[in-house]
Write a protein that holds these residues in place. Structure first.
Motif: not given
Length: 240
Positions: A190-203, A218-224
């Protein structure tokens, strides 16, 4: 009895909606209802459940409910759905206050061993996040949390006229059914998720500060997919 805006109270008055919520609950042995309000859903639950526990934060409503359902199998507890701890397996039901819904759901997801299923009324926007799939803009940390432990399904939408007072937004009823194949993760995920989605529109590359030209970064987080996210956590986070 006047509603209390600070508690996000919108009382369900549509009996058909209450009946459809009850019908969606499979395990009716012990049902915990979050926010019984004036008892519209409570009445339907008591008709079919072996035992109902109502968790209500409003002291005035507890007295109202005690008088209304005197002599029934209803146990009322004054408490906050965001903090209640369970000790045995239950089904969860309720018309959740909009301003508390996500935190209430999170509380019970982290107690998934005791929660076989949840049938909940929430704001439609929250329902869309719960069921969102990879690739949709609504797909985010909350979607992943729900889908790690449960299989969610939106059952039906509910119009504002089904409540008193009517809210300014549409609602929806969702069902979350506990999975049998829950992934082996820990708090660092969940710490990892916070970092991954810190800026959802960034790669992914920018969010995780990883120097790699692999396509996944190269993907955005919501594309994973959730599987890809778990694999990234195992490969790139746990080894740090």
């Amino acid at each position: 009895m006047e509603t209390k805006k600070e508690l996000g109270q919108h009382f369900l008055i549509n009996e058909e909606v209450a009946e459809r919520i009850v019908e969606a609950i499979e395990n009716k042995n012990l049902i915990v209802e979050i926010g019984p309000g004036r008892g519209s859903l409570t009445k339907k639950l008591l008709d079919v459940a072996s035992f109902v526990v109502g968790i209500e934060i409003d002291y005035d409503l507890i007295w109202y409910l005690k008088n209304r359902f005197r002599g029934s199998s209803l146990l009322l507890i004054r408490g906050d759905g965001r903090e209640i701890k369970l000790k045995q397996e239950v089904s969860i039901a309720g018309n959740l206050p909009y301003n508390m819904a996500k935190n209430i759901i999170k509380n019970f997801i982290f107690q998934y061993r005791f929660v076989k299923e949840m049938v909940l009324m929430v704001q439609k926007e929250v329902a869309d996040k719960i069921i969102a799939h990879t690739g949709f803009r609504e797909f985010g940390k909350f979607s992943i949390l729900c889908q790690l432990y449960y299989t969610p399904k939106k059952l039906f939408n509910v119009k504002p006229a089904s409540f008193l007072p009517p809210p300014k937004v549409n609602s929806a009823v969702v069902k979350l059914t506990r999975k049998t194949d829950i992934p082996n993760i820990n708090d660092t995920f969940f710490d990892f998720l916070d970092k991954l989605f810190a800026h959802p529109r960034k790669t992914v590359k920018n969010n995780l500060s990883i120097d790699s030209n692999d396509e996944i970064f190269k993907k955005r987080p919501f594309q994973l997919s959730i599987e890809e996210i778990i694999n990234l956590w195992r490969e790139r986070w746990q080894t740090q």
